[in-house]
Design a protein around this motif. Structure first.
Motif, PDB file in Angstrom:
ATOM      1  N   ILE A 145       0.915  -1.335   0.019  1.00  0.00           N
ATOM      2  CA  ILE A 145       0.041   0.124  -0.009  1.00  0.00           C
ATOM      3  C   ILE A 145       0.894   1.304   0.059  1.00  0.00           C
ATOM      4  CG2 ILE A 145      -1.808   1.268   1.280  1.00  0.00           C
ATOM      5  CD1 ILE A 145      -1.496  -2.273   2.175  1.00  0.00           C
ATOM      6  N   GLN A 146       0.671   2.119  -0.928  1.00  0.00           N
ATOM      7  CA  GLN A 146       1.259   3.387  -0.875  1.00  0.00           C
ATOM      8  C   GLN A 146       0.475   4.644  -1.211  1.00  0.00           C
ATOM      9  OE1 GLN A 146       4.366   3.526  -4.238  1.00  0.00           O
ATOM     10  NE2 GLN A 146       5.366   5.115  -3.004  1.00  0.00           N
ATOM     11  N   PHE A 147       0.930   5.543  -0.157  1.00  0.00           N
ATOM     12  CA  PHE A 147       0.200   6.697  -0.230  1.00  0.00           C
ATOM     13  C   PHE A 147       0.808   7.851  -1.279  1.00  0.00           C
ATOM     14  CE2 PHE A 147       0.041   5.490   4.444  1.00  0.00           C
ATOM     15  CZ  PHE A 147      -1.329   5.430   4.377  1.00  0.00           C
ATOM     16  N   TRP A 148      -0.229   8.345  -2.167  1.00  0.00           N
ATOM     17  CA  TRP A 148       0.042   9.253  -3.046  1.00  0.00           C
ATOM     18  C   TRP A 148      -0.537  10.734  -2.852  1.00  0.00           C
ATOM     19  CZ3 TRP A 148       3.713   8.506  -6.988  1.00  0.00           C
ATOM     20  CH2 TRP A 148       4.074   7.195  -6.822  1.00  0.00           C
ATOM     21  N   GLY A 149      -1.729  10.958  -1.880  1.00  0.00           N
ATOM     22  CA  GLY A 149      -2.148  11.779  -1.326  1.00  0.00           C
ATOM     23  C   GLY A 149      -2.916  11.453   0.064  1.00  0.00           C
ATOM     24  N   VAL A 150      -2.400  12.495   0.982  1.00  0.00           N
ATOM     25  CA  VAL A 150      -3.007  12.261   2.231  1.00  0.00           C
ATOM     26  C   VAL A 150      -3.970  13.505   2.919  1.00  0.00           C
ATOM     27  CG1 VAL A 150      -1.138  10.723   2.713  1.00  0.00           C
ATOM     28  CG2 VAL A 150      -0.864  12.952   3.203  1.00  0.00           C
ATOM     29  N   ARG A 151      -4.022  14.614   2.193  1.00  0.00           N
ATOM     30  CA  ARG A 151      -4.716  15.786   2.671  1.00  0.00           C
ATOM     31  C   ARG A 151      -6.303  15.862   2.704  1.00  0.00           C
ATOM     32  NH1 ARG A 151      -1.627  19.599   6.091  1.00  0.00           N
ATOM     33  NH2 ARG A 151       0.218  19.289   5.645  1.00  0.00           N
ATOM     34  N   GLY A 152      -6.987  16.468   3.280  1.00  0.00           N
ATOM     35  CA  GLY A 152      -8.403  16.518   3.077  1.00  0.00           C
ATOM     36  C   GLY A 152      -8.846  17.690   2.750  1.00  0.00           C
ATOM     37  N   SER A 153      -9.833  17.964   2.170  1.00  0.00           N
ATOM     38  CA  SER A 153     -10.563  19.006   1.736  1.00  0.00           C
ATOM     39  C   SER A 153     -10.173  19.807   0.243  1.00  0.00           C
ATOM     40  CB  SER A 153     -10.768  19.910   2.936  1.00  0.00           C
ATOM     41  OG  SER A 153     -11.343  19.418   3.911  1.00  0.00           O
ATOM     42  N   ILE A 154      -8.803  20.202   0.422  1.00  0.00           N
ATOM     43  CA  ILE A 154      -8.321  20.955  -0.430  1.00  0.00           C
ATOM     44  C   ILE A 154      -6.580  20.568  -0.586  1.00  0.00           C
ATOM     45  CG2 ILE A 154      -7.745  22.925   0.777  1.00  0.00           C
ATOM     46  CD1 ILE A 154      -8.899  24.670  -1.622  1.00  0.00           C
ATOM     47  N   PRO A 155      -6.227  20.614  -1.576  1.00  0.00           N
ATOM     48  CA  PRO A 155      -4.700  20.442  -1.800  1.00  0.00           C
ATOM     49  C   PRO A 155      -3.862  21.600  -1.069  1.00  0.00           C
ATOM     50  CG  PRO A 155      -5.308  20.222  -3.985  1.00  0.00           C
ATOM     51  CD  PRO A 155      -6.630  20.692  -3.195  1.00  0.00           C
ATOM     52  N   ALA A 156      -2.937  21.041  -0.159  1.00  0.00           N
ATOM     53  CA  ALA A 156      -2.153  22.207   0.585  1.00  0.00           C
ATOM     54  C   ALA A 156      -0.769  22.055   0.343  1.00  0.00           C
ATOM     55  CB  ALA A 156      -2.601  21.714   1.982  1.00  0.00           C
ATOM     56  N   PRO A 157      -0.085  22.626  -0.918  1.00  0.00           N
ATOM     57  CA  PRO A 157       1.210  22.598  -0.880  1.00  0.00           C
ATOM     58  C   PRO A 157       2.147  23.328   0.247  1.00  0.00           C
ATOM     59  CG  PRO A 157       0.268  24.050  -2.519  1.00  0.00           C
ATOM     60  CD  PRO A 157      -0.655  23.497  -1.782  1.00  0.00           C
ATOM     61  N   LEU A 158       3.329  23.088   0.351  1.00  0.00           N
ATOM     62  CA  LEU A 158       4.111  23.723   1.173  1.00  0.00           C
ATOM     63  C   LEU A 158       4.167  25.360   0.867  1.00  0.00           C
ATOM     64  CD1 LEU A 158       7.144  21.635   1.762  1.00  0.00           C
ATOM     65  CD2 LEU A 158       5.437  22.336   3.653  1.00  0.00           C
ATOM     66  N   PRO A 172       0.702  -7.876 -10.564  1.00  0.00           N
ATOM     67  CA  PRO A 172       0.393  -6.893 -11.813  1.00  0.00           C
ATOM     68  C   PRO A 172      -1.004  -6.200 -11.216  1.00  0.00           C
ATOM     69  CG  PRO A 172      -0.392  -9.150 -12.091  1.00  0.00           C
ATOM     70  CD  PRO A 172       0.533  -9.295 -10.932  1.00  0.00           C
ATOM     71  N   THR A 173      -1.605  -6.492 -10.116  1.00  0.00           N
ATOM     72  CA  THR A 173      -2.569  -5.714  -9.840  1.00  0.00           C
ATOM     73  C   THR A 173      -2.460  -4.489  -9.179  1.00  0.00           C
ATOM     74  OG1 THR A 173      -3.851  -8.190  -8.896  1.00  0.00           O
ATOM     75  CG2 THR A 173      -4.660  -6.091  -8.361  1.00  0.00           C
ATOM     76  N   LYS A 174      -3.396  -3.489  -9.639  1.00  0.00           N
ATOM     77  CA  LYS A 174      -3.187  -2.019  -9.143  1.00  0.00           C
ATOM     78  C   LYS A 174      -4.778  -1.702  -8.883  1.00  0.00           C
ATOM     79  CE  LYS A 174       0.288  -0.989 -12.497  1.00  0.00           C
ATOM     80  NZ  LYS A 174       0.484  -2.054 -13.530  1.00  0.00           N
ATOM     81  N   ILE A 175      -4.878  -1.292  -7.645  1.00  0.00           N
ATOM     82  CA  ILE A 175      -6.206  -1.069  -7.194  1.00  0.00           C
ATOM     83  C   ILE A 175      -6.028   0.428  -6.725  1.00  0.00           C
ATOM     84  CG2 ILE A 175      -7.834  -1.386  -5.270  1.00  0.00           C
ATOM     85  CD1 ILE A 175      -6.972  -4.407  -5.328  1.00  0.00           C
ATOM     86  N   ILE A 176      -6.761   1.207  -6.990  1.00  0.00           N
ATOM     87  CA  ILE A 176      -6.544   2.704  -6.818  1.00  0.00           C
ATOM     88  C   ILE A 176      -7.827   3.312  -5.797  1.00  0.00           C
ATOM     89  CG2 ILE A 176      -6.597   5.114  -7.753  1.00  0.00           C
ATOM     90  CD1 ILE A 176      -5.510   3.959 -10.133  1.00  0.00           C
ATOM     91  N   LEU A 177      -7.501   3.853  -4.534  1.00  0.00           N
ATOM     92  CA  LEU A 177      -8.439   4.275  -3.524  1.00  0.00           C
ATOM     93  C   LEU A 177      -8.499   5.726  -3.725  1.00  0.00           C
ATOM     94  CD1 LEU A 177      -7.461   1.889  -0.837  1.00  0.00           C
ATOM     95  CD2 LEU A 177      -8.890   1.244  -2.489  1.00  0.00           C
ATOM     96  N   ASP A 178      -9.556   6.264  -4.161  1.00  0.00           N
ATOM     97  CA  ASP A 178      -9.953   7.528  -4.380  1.00  0.00           C
ATOM     98  C   ASP A 178      -9.159   8.321  -5.419  1.00  0.00           C
ATOM     99  OD1 ASP A 178     -12.383   7.953  -2.879  1.00  0.00           O
ATOM    100  OD2 ASP A 178     -11.237   8.332  -1.048  1.00  0.00           O
ATOM    101  N   MET A 179      -9.626   9.442  -5.838  1.00  0.00           N
ATOM    102  CA  MET A 179      -8.770  10.143  -7.129  1.00  0.00           C
ATOM    103  C   MET A 179      -8.604  11.411  -6.679  1.00  0.00           C
ATOM    104  SD  MET A 179     -11.627   8.481  -9.782  1.00  0.00           S
ATOM    105  CE  MET A 179     -12.947   9.134  -8.542  1.00  0.00           C
ATOM    106  N   GLY A 180      -7.981  11.745  -5.607  1.00  0.00           N
ATOM    107  CA  GLY A 180      -7.786  13.206  -5.383  1.00  0.00           C
ATOM    108  C   GLY A 180      -6.578  13.642  -6.190  1.00  0.00           C
ATOM    109  N   SER A 181      -5.977  14.842  -5.973  1.00  0.00           N
ATOM    110  CA  SER A 181      -4.895  15.207  -6.783  1.00  0.00           C
ATOM    111  C   SER A 181      -3.600  14.274  -6.704  1.00  0.00           C
ATOM    112  CB  SER A 181      -4.278  16.732  -6.336  1.00  0.00           C
ATOM    113  OG  SER A 181      -4.116  16.801  -4.921  1.00  0.00           O
ATOM    114  N   GLY A 182      -3.441  13.522  -5.512  1.00  0.00           N
ATOM    115  CA  GLY A 182      -2.636  12.566  -5.738  1.00  0.00           C
ATOM    116  C   GLY A 182      -2.559  11.666  -6.763  1.00  0.00           C
ATOM    117  N   LEU A 183      -3.806  11.375  -7.405  1.00  0.00           N
ATOM    118  CA  LEU A 183      -3.684  10.669  -8.712  1.00  0.00           C
ATOM    119  C   LEU A 183      -3.106  11.004 -10.006  1.00  0.00           C
ATOM    120  CD1 LEU A 183      -5.202   7.885  -9.909  1.00  0.00           C
ATOM    121  CD2 LEU A 183      -7.153   9.196 -10.558  1.00  0.00           C
ATOM    122  N   ARG A 184      -2.890  12.260  -9.981  1.00  0.00           N
ATOM    123  CA  ARG A 184      -1.931  12.977 -10.911  1.00  0.00           C
ATOM    124  C   ARG A 184      -0.521  12.212 -10.860  1.00  0.00           C
ATOM    125  NH1 ARG A 184       1.582  17.062 -11.138  1.00  0.00           N
ATOM    126  NH2 ARG A 184       1.833  17.937 -13.305  1.00  0.00           N
ATOM    127  N   ALA A 185      -0.162  12.473  -9.467  1.00  0.00           N
ATOM    128  CA  ALA A 185       1.404  11.988  -9.326  1.00  0.00           C
ATOM    129  C   ALA A 185       1.620  10.528  -9.510  1.00  0.00           C
ATOM    130  CB  ALA A 185       1.576  12.323  -7.617  1.00  0.00           C
TER     131      ALA A 185
END
Length: 312
Positions: free
Chosen positions: A3-16, A71-84
């Motif tokens: 399991i790997q995290f690509w986006g972990v913020r809620g509500s709206i992207p929050a760049p540094l 080979p299995t790829k399972i994506i959980l949610d499609m926030g902005s981390g999906l782009r990365a």
């Protein structure tokens, strides 16, 4: 499974922000001693000794977590981390078949889809799973003008929608998948993925309530005895009391939930966008203290961070 995290913020992207970066530099400089800069080895030791909230970042992308198993790829949610994720080597190599599970359709969980590169590749095969009957219509609407210049029809023709029915698990490339509805405005769904005796739970965007601490045919298949849970913990207790019915939980409620369901590892997730890295790490420490306070220090508590991997 990995399991790997690509986006972990809620509500709206929050760049540094520039101010946050400057604060990290100042905090690092204040810790330097003459011995830390004597040579390259001492400098490397100094850098590696810095607290993780200084040397690194939790990340600012909105929710996207990926399970891979061969080979299995399972994506959980499609926030902005999906782009990365869509631009990563692991996403593009091998079989381009993607299974996407959606917790719900609030903006922060769908606005990465129009920027998911594989969705535009003709040889991609995408399977989308949701208990919401109008899932396809919802995703099509966010890509209509004036909201977005490229229509949904530009995606691969191999974009398939699957309606998940209540209390009926599915078998997916060796995984057993269960789900149940959770308290969140407009409803949100938690999922469990079980394979080879390991069970992973994804439960973002949930306002934990008494009903979630009841064992029945709806909840037991999803939560009981899981090895790991990624769970909404956006608020402190004070915020949760002020924001009743906003659909999110305090970190201590998440720990109580894990204790009730005998879950071994807890990953705090869906972080408040106004919190900087230092604040998030103070919440992590408070969560661990709370586990000790209730005499459950056997539960391992972690902070979900972009690029972090979990192996089950």
């Amino acid at each position: 499974m990995k399991i790997q995290f690509w986006g972990v913020r809620g509500s709206i992207p929050a760049p540094l922000t520039p101010q946050q970066i400057q604060s990290k530099i100042i905090a690092a400089v204040q810790r330097i001693t003459p011995k830390d800069i004597e040579n390259s080895d001492s400098r490397e030791r100094f850098i590696s000794s810095l607290p993780s909230w200084i040397f690194g970042t939790t990340g600012g992308n909105t929710p996207c977590t990926v399970i891979t198993d061969g080979p299995t790829k399972i994506i959980l949610d499609m926030g902005s981390g999906l782009r990365a994720y869509g631009k990563s080597q692991g996403c593009l190599e091998g079989l381009r078949r993607y299974h996407i599970f959606s917790s719900h359709f609030h903006w922060d969980h769908i606005h990465g889809l129009p920027f998911f590169d594989p969705a535009f590749m003709k040889d991609s095969e995408i399977h989308f799973y949701s208990p919401f009957p109008k899932a396809k219509q919802i995703l099509q609407n966010q890509m209509k003008r004036p909201y977005f210049p490229v229509p949904f029809e530009a995606f691969t023709e191999n974009f398939n929608f699957h309606l998940l029915k209540p209390r009926k698990s599915i078998e997916l490339e060796g995984f057993t998948v269960n789900w149940c509805t959770m308290a969140h405005p407009g409803n949100s769904f938690a999922y469990s993925f079980e394979k080879d005796g390991k069970k992973f739970v994804y439960a973002t965007d949930v306002e934990l309530r008494t009903v979630d601490f009841v064992k029945d045919e709806r909840t037991v298949p999803v939560f009981e005895n899981a090895d790991c849970i990624v769970v909404d913990s956006q608020y402190t207790v004070e915020e949760a009391c002020r924001k009743v019915n906003w659909g999110h939980s305090a970190f201590c409620y998440a720990i109580d939930f894990a204790v009730f369901w005998n879950i071994k590892h807890v990953y705090l997730y869906h972080h408040e966008p106004t919190y900087d890295d230092k604040k998030l790490h103070s919440i992590l420490q408070a969560a661990r203290w709370y586990a000790q306070y209730i005499n459950r220090s056997d539960i391992k508590i972690h902070l979900a961070k972009e690029s972090r991997e979990i192996i089950l």
